[in-house]
Design a protein around this motif. Structure first.
Motif, PDB file in Angstrom:
ATOM      1  N   SER A  73       4.158   6.964  -0.563  1.00  0.00           N
ATOM      2  CA  SER A  73       3.276   6.330   0.413  1.00  0.00           C
ATOM      3  C   SER A  73       3.565   4.825   0.437  1.00  0.00           C
ATOM      4  CB  SER A  73       1.837   6.626   0.037  1.00  0.00           C
ATOM      5  OG  SER A  73       1.606   6.158  -1.257  1.00  0.00           O
ATOM      6  N   PRO A  74       3.074   4.112   1.478  1.00  0.00           N
ATOM      7  CA  PRO A  74       3.567   2.757   1.732  1.00  0.00           C
ATOM      8  C   PRO A  74       3.549   1.788   0.535  1.00  0.00           C
ATOM      9  CG  PRO A  74       2.193   3.473   3.540  1.00  0.00           C
ATOM     10  CD  PRO A  74       2.151   4.565   2.522  1.00  0.00           C
ATOM     11  N   ILE A  75       2.454   1.713  -0.195  1.00  0.00           N
ATOM     12  CA  ILE A  75       2.391   0.701  -1.257  1.00  0.00           C
ATOM     13  C   ILE A  75       3.479   0.964  -2.301  1.00  0.00           C
ATOM     14  CG2 ILE A  75       0.942  -0.300  -3.077  1.00  0.00           C
ATOM     15  CD1 ILE A  75      -1.498   0.288  -1.367  1.00  0.00           C
ATOM     16  N   GLN A  76       3.569   2.239  -2.722  1.00  0.00           N
ATOM     17  CA  GLN A  76       4.567   2.600  -3.737  1.00  0.00           C
ATOM     18  C   GLN A  76       5.990   2.496  -3.185  1.00  0.00           C
ATOM     19  OE1 GLN A  76       1.660   4.077  -4.183  1.00  0.00           O
ATOM     20  NE2 GLN A  76       1.391   4.080  -6.410  1.00  0.00           N
ATOM     21  N   ALA A  77       6.146   2.818  -1.912  1.00  0.00           N
ATOM     22  CA  ALA A  77       7.493   2.798  -1.335  1.00  0.00           C
ATOM     23  C   ALA A  77       8.034   1.365  -1.302  1.00  0.00           C
ATOM     24  CB  ALA A  77       7.471   3.393   0.069  1.00  0.00           C
ATOM     25  N   LEU A  89       2.081  -6.099   0.848  1.00  0.00           N
ATOM     26  CA  LEU A  89       2.340  -5.708   2.240  1.00  0.00           C
ATOM     27  C   LEU A  89       1.852  -4.275   2.475  1.00  0.00           C
ATOM     28  CD1 LEU A  89       3.573  -6.334   5.012  1.00  0.00           C
ATOM     29  CD2 LEU A  89       5.773  -5.515   4.146  1.00  0.00           C
ATOM     30  N   GLY A  90       2.075  -3.420   1.467  1.00  0.00           N
ATOM     31  CA  GLY A  90       1.596  -2.033   1.581  1.00  0.00           C
ATOM     32  C   GLY A  90       0.075  -2.001   1.697  1.00  0.00           C
ATOM     33  N   MET A 227       2.282  -0.500  10.318  1.00  0.00           N
ATOM     34  CA  MET A 227       1.256  -0.196   9.307  1.00  0.00           C
ATOM     35  C   MET A 227       1.611   1.036   8.472  1.00  0.00           C
ATOM     36  SD  MET A 227      -1.808   1.627  11.250  1.00  0.00           S
ATOM     37  CE  MET A 227      -1.907   2.738   9.853  1.00  0.00           C
ATOM     38  N   GLY A 228       2.880   1.409   8.504  1.00  0.00           N
ATOM     39  CA  GLY A 228       3.314   2.449   7.579  1.00  0.00           C
ATOM     40  C   GLY A 228       2.983   3.872   7.989  1.00  0.00           C
ATOM     41  N   SER A 329      -2.795   9.089   1.804  1.00  0.00           N
ATOM     42  CA  SER A 329      -1.613   9.195   0.931  1.00  0.00           C
ATOM     43  C   SER A 329      -1.604   8.044  -0.068  1.00  0.00           C
ATOM     44  CB  SER A 329      -0.328   9.195   1.766  1.00  0.00           C
ATOM     45  OG  SER A 329      -0.095   7.913   2.291  1.00  0.00           O
ATOM     46  N   ALA A 330      -2.144   6.890   0.340  1.00  0.00           N
ATOM     47  CA  ALA A 330      -2.181   5.757  -0.593  1.00  0.00           C
ATOM     48  C   ALA A 330      -3.101   6.060  -1.772  1.00  0.00           C
ATOM     49  CB  ALA A 330      -2.643   4.487   0.125  1.00  0.00           C
ATOM     50  N   THR A 331      -4.218   6.730  -1.524  1.00  0.00           N
ATOM     51  CA  THR A 331      -5.105   7.016  -2.657  1.00  0.00           C
ATOM     52  C   THR A 331      -4.606   8.210  -3.476  1.00  0.00           C
ATOM     53  OG1 THR A 331      -6.545   8.159  -1.096  1.00  0.00           O
ATOM     54  CG2 THR A 331      -7.240   5.980  -1.784  1.00  0.00           C
TER      55      THR A 331
END
Ligand code: PFF
Length: 445
Positions: A73-77, A89-90, A227-228, A329-331
């Motif tokens: 998911s965006p933050i981890q990616a 940014l994520g 926004m991912g 997906s972020a959580t």
């Protein structure tokens, strides 16, 4: 947990329909026709198409590349390719998902209500008054809750069994409905005036910096970029997928439906001489002028209007799914929550956050500006710098499954120079106006 058991799409078609479902939504039917009407018809359409190709497509491919490459998911990616500093940014992406869905659900709630009314009672005699009555208050919130309930239910079902299953049915249905309504509109006397307005204009005089800002914001919103959302959907793709082809397909379908939406909206409005109602507010075309046209057409209008609003609800739903999926997906990845827990907690939080938009249309309009002009354009700038300058070998990653595509160097060049320079110019012009709008809202309350 999430890493080893990450879900995947069932099929390529499933991914394409889900991604097109994300892109095609209220943006295509509400915002695109409104902005086109306001900004000089065909001149805006052409500018928008150019931006889709030169700015939107490279950013779309960038999102798909990071998402599929990292499988997260965006933050981890972003952290995967750029280190922990890029988590910020994520986080901005996830915040954008929260904000957009909170007001998007309210607008979608209005469309749901209009569809229900078309079915049960028919369109109101005075749609202007009717819209003023229903757009704010507990009724608006209630329909937002219904809409969010459906979104939450689908996302809780998971990637394959929820999102994909709905998209493969909803998207062909939506396409069919839009074509049917556009064909009907073509049969009306006076439709020609609508087409003329839509497709002929004075190009040189219509292009200005303000129009460019609107067109850029619209391109990001409509293509679900910055926004991912595309990044998240791509994280469920297998490695062998051909990302350039997928981007091209998604962007073409999105432009195609927006263009078709113009072919249905303008003839309907012009055939009945209602063009004055379009500019009443950003929402005038959809919720005032069109219902007026449907009401004036008797029984046929009621059927066509019903189909039209069903198409809107379907488009809004598949877009809302992707907005919620970014947050969920972020959580799942970040907090190790189960999908059910993430969807319920985040979905309910977003539903509650819709309350100010449901009770105050001024708030909703400011949120829309903030989301587009700050979050999506800013997110797009961050992402293009990330893939253009920070990520080690984006051209190596994008080429997996797409060996032999000759223009990856051009793609990287666009992401390094053209896209950031363009977005800086646009943001330079849009940020002060957006902050003024926020300030206006704060000082009015
Ligand atoms: N693309 C959607 C529309 O045109 O209505 C809105 C949207 C969905 C924007 C998902 C951003 C996003 F991430």
């Amino acid at each position: 947990m999430a890493g080893e058991s990450r879900e995947q799409w069932n099929s390529r078609t499933g991914f394409i329909f889900a991604a097109v479902g994300s892109a095609v939504g209220l943006g295509n039917m509400w915002r695109f026709s409104y902005l086109t009407a306001e900004n000089g018809g065909a001149a805006f359409v052409v500018l928008y198409l150019l931006l889709t190709l030169v700015i939107g497509l490279p950013v779309m491919l960038a999102e798909l590349t990071v998402g599929r490459g990292a499988g997260k998911s965006p933050i981890q990616a972003l952290a995967h390719y750029g280190g922990p500093r890029w988590r910020g940014l994520g986080a901005v992406f996830v915040a954008a998902g929260f904000i957009i869905l909170s007001y998007y659900g309210v607008i979608a709630g209005w469309t749901l209500r209009y569809a229900g009314e078309a079915l049960v009672t028919g369109f109101a005699d005075d749609p202007g008054l009717h819209f003023r009555n229903i757009r704010e208050g507990s009724g608006a919130f209630l329909f937002h809750v219904f809409f969010m309930g459906a979104t939450i239910g689908i996302v809780a079902g998971g990637v394959k069994r929820g999102i994909e299953r709905v998209a493969v049915i909803a998207m062909p249905a939506l396409f069919f409905l839009v074509c049917a309504v556009a064909l009907y509109a073509a049969t009306l006397d006076g439709a020609g005036a609508g087409y003329r307005y839509y497709l002929n204009t004075d190009f040189v005089n219509a292009w200005s910096l303000d129009v460019l800002v609107d067109a850029a914001g619209q391109a990001f919103f409509s293509l679900s970029l910055g926004m991912g959302a595309m990044l998240t959907f791509a994280s469920y793709l297998p490695r062998e997928s051909h990302l350039p082809n997928e981007s091209l397909l998604i962007a073409s379908a999105d432009f195609g439906v927006a263009f078709l939406a113009g072919l249905m909206v303008f003839p309907l409005i012009f055939a009945l001489g209602l063009s004055g109602d379009v500019s009443e507010s950003t929402l005038g075309a959809l919720f005032v002028a069109l219902p007026k046209a449907f009401a004036a057409m008797g029984a046929a209008g009621r059927v066509v209007g019903l189909l039209f609003f069903i198409a809107l609800v379907v488009g809004a739903l598949t877009s809302a799914i992707s907005l919620l999926e970014v947050v969920v997906s972020a959580t799942i990845d970040g907090l190790n929550w189960s999908r059910l827990q993430s969807t319920l907690v985040m979905g309910l939080a977003i539903t509650a956050l819709g309350a100010p938009s449901a009770w105050n249309i001024g708030f909703l309009e400011v949120m829309d500006k903030v989301a587009n002009n700050l979050f999506l354009l800013g997110g797009g700038l961050g992402l293009s710098i990330f893939v253009g300058w920070v990520m080690k070998d984006p051209t190596g990653e994008v080429a997996v499954g797409a060996e032999g595509v000759p223009w990856f160097g051009l793609w990287r060049g666009l992401l390094r120079f053209v896209v950031p320079a363009f977005l800086i110019v646009v943001l330079w012009n849009s940020v002060p106006a957006t902050l003024r709008a926020v300030w206006g809202l704060i000082s009015a309350s």
